[in-house]
Design an enzyme around this catalytic site. Structure first.
Site, PDB file in Angstrom:
ATOM      1  N   ALA A 101       6.080   7.449   4.805  1.00 51.46           N
ATOM      2  CA  ALA A 101       4.519   8.127   4.472  1.00 51.46           C
ATOM      3  C   ALA A 101       3.681   6.992   4.997  1.00 51.46           C
ATOM      4  O   ALA A 101       2.938   7.193   5.868  1.00 51.46           O
ATOM      5  CB  ALA A 101       4.625   8.495   3.202  1.00 51.46           C
ATOM      6  N   GLU A 102       3.696   5.908   4.496  1.00 44.73           N
ATOM      7  CA  GLU A 102       2.498   4.998   4.613  1.00 44.73           C
ATOM      8  C   GLU A 102       2.292   4.661   5.980  1.00 44.73           C
ATOM      9  O   GLU A 102       1.105   4.648   6.573  1.00 44.73           O
ATOM     10  CB  GLU A 102       2.671   3.680   3.631  1.00 44.73           C
ATOM     11  CG  GLU A 102       2.629   3.985   2.346  1.00 44.73           C
ATOM     12  CD  GLU A 102       2.888   2.754   1.495  1.00 44.73           C
ATOM     13  OE1 GLU A 102       2.135   1.453   1.967  1.00 44.73           O
ATOM     14  OE2 GLU A 102       3.558   2.442   0.781  1.00 44.73           O
ATOM     15  N   HIS A 160      -2.656   4.292  -0.485  1.00 47.80           N
ATOM     16  CA  HIS A 160      -1.997   4.172  -2.217  1.00 47.80           C
ATOM     17  C   HIS A 160      -0.298   4.635  -2.007  1.00 47.80           C
ATOM     18  O   HIS A 160      -0.500   5.801  -1.614  1.00 47.80           O
ATOM     19  CB  HIS A 160      -2.964   4.597  -3.123  1.00 47.80           C
ATOM     20  CG  HIS A 160      -2.458   4.268  -4.499  1.00 47.80           C
ATOM     21  ND1 HIS A 160      -2.640   3.385  -5.372  1.00 47.80           N
ATOM     22  CD2 HIS A 160      -1.599   5.296  -5.456  1.00 47.80           C
ATOM     23  CE1 HIS A 160      -2.126   3.603  -6.383  1.00 47.80           C
ATOM     24  NE2 HIS A 160      -1.518   4.710  -6.337  1.00 47.80           N
ATOM     25  N   GLU A 220     -16.483   3.625  -5.843  1.00 49.84           N
ATOM     26  CA  GLU A 220     -16.730   2.672  -6.949  1.00 49.84           C
ATOM     27  C   GLU A 220     -15.748   2.741  -7.714  1.00 49.84           C
ATOM     28  O   GLU A 220     -15.486   1.793  -8.708  1.00 49.84           O
ATOM     29  CB  GLU A 220     -18.091   3.047  -7.535  1.00 49.84           C
ATOM     30  CG  GLU A 220     -19.344   2.382  -6.693  1.00 49.84           C
ATOM     31  CD  GLU A 220     -19.939   3.405  -5.786  1.00 49.84           C
ATOM     32  OE1 GLU A 220     -20.654   3.065  -5.152  1.00 49.84           O
ATOM     33  OE2 GLU A 220     -19.475   4.335  -5.774  1.00 49.84           O
ATOM     34  N   ASN A 262       1.902  -2.390   6.958  1.00 48.75           N
ATOM     35  CA  ASN A 262       0.938  -1.183   7.294  1.00 48.75           C
ATOM     36  C   ASN A 262       0.214  -1.782   8.490  1.00 48.75           C
ATOM     37  O   ASN A 262      -0.137  -0.950   9.456  1.00 48.75           O
ATOM     38  CB  ASN A 262       0.258  -0.779   6.044  1.00 48.75           C
ATOM     39  CG  ASN A 262       0.795   0.226   5.245  1.00 48.75           C
ATOM     40  OD1 ASN A 262       1.335   1.098   5.681  1.00 48.75           O
ATOM     41  ND2 ASN A 262       0.997  -0.105   3.933  1.00 48.75           N
ATOM     42  N   GLY A 268       1.837  -7.425   5.523  1.00 48.25           N
ATOM     43  CA  GLY A 268       1.138  -6.604   6.751  1.00 48.25           C
ATOM     44  C   GLY A 268       1.965  -5.556   7.273  1.00 48.25           C
ATOM     45  O   GLY A 268       1.791  -5.574   8.285  1.00 48.25           O
TER      46      GLY A 268
END
Length: 209
Positions: free
Chosen positions: A180-181, A110, A148, A14, A12
């Site tokens: 980045a994230e 991602h 999807e 992020n 966790g």
């Protein structure tokens, strides 16, 4: 106020970045309504409880079929009346019924610059192993809406990160998270919460402001 569900499977980090940015005022008009994990041992659930956020485990092992699990997952989101679903290291295939129910209201982080090193099989450390094996000089992270497909939804934000000599997958993974994230995922939530993102013809349009 945007009600957010953060879905996680592991530590966790992020999630913590989002919690910190909300606390510091960098993310506005947002509250985390619930943290959902498929893994009862996920440390992310402890992070949620420490922040006084409801923490719920919806495990496939507790359901007789994948369909039952999918229904329970969507029911949990409905129960907490969420406006946005944030996938922050959620190692679960998102069922079509959930994508349809929350069309353009599910985002994912991602750890690469999509379309590089994405799609089926590219997750976690494997992404960085593949990047190093290819010899790229720049990698990064992408926040995108979920559709999807696998990592195929409209891109919201990307941020580049340099690959350095001597990088291991673990070192590179950490740098991508830190540089980045942890920056662009909260930023994307803030943009959505403040009405500055639209999806038109499969592309994200960012409003000036």
């Amino acid at each position: 106020m945007l009600r957010v569900a953060v879905c996680v499977s592991g530590g966790g980090t992020n999630l913590q970045a989002i919690l910190d940015k909300i606390r510091d005022g960098a993310v506005t008009n947002t509250e985390i309504a619930v943290v959902v994990s498929n893994n009862p041992g996920a440390y992310a659930l402890e992070r949620a409880r420490a922040a006084h956020v409801p923490a719920v485990c919806v495990s496939p092992k507790e359901h007789a079929s994948r369909e039952e699990f999918n229904t329970a997952l969507v029911d949990t989101l409905e129960q907490y009346r969420v406006d946005l679903v944030v996938l922050a290291g959620f190692l679960v295939v998102i069922p079509p019924v959930m994508v349809e129910r929350y069309r353009n209201r599910i985002i994912n982080i991602h750890p690469s610059l999509i379309p590089s090193f994405c799609g089926t099989g590219n997750y976690g450390l494997k992404v960085h192993e593949n990047a190093l094996a290819r010899g790229v000089k720049v990698t990064g992270a992408t926040v995108h809406f979920v559709d999807e497909g696998t990592d195929t939804g409209p891109i919201i934000l990307q941020k580049a990160v340099a690959v350095e000599d001597g990088d291991t997958p673990e070192i590179l993974q950490r740098r991508v998270m830190e540089q980045a994230e942890w920056e662009i995922l909260p930023e994307a939530i803030d943009l959505i919460a403040n009405g500055r993102i639209q999806v038109k013809d499969g592309r994200v349009i960012r409003q000036k402001g």
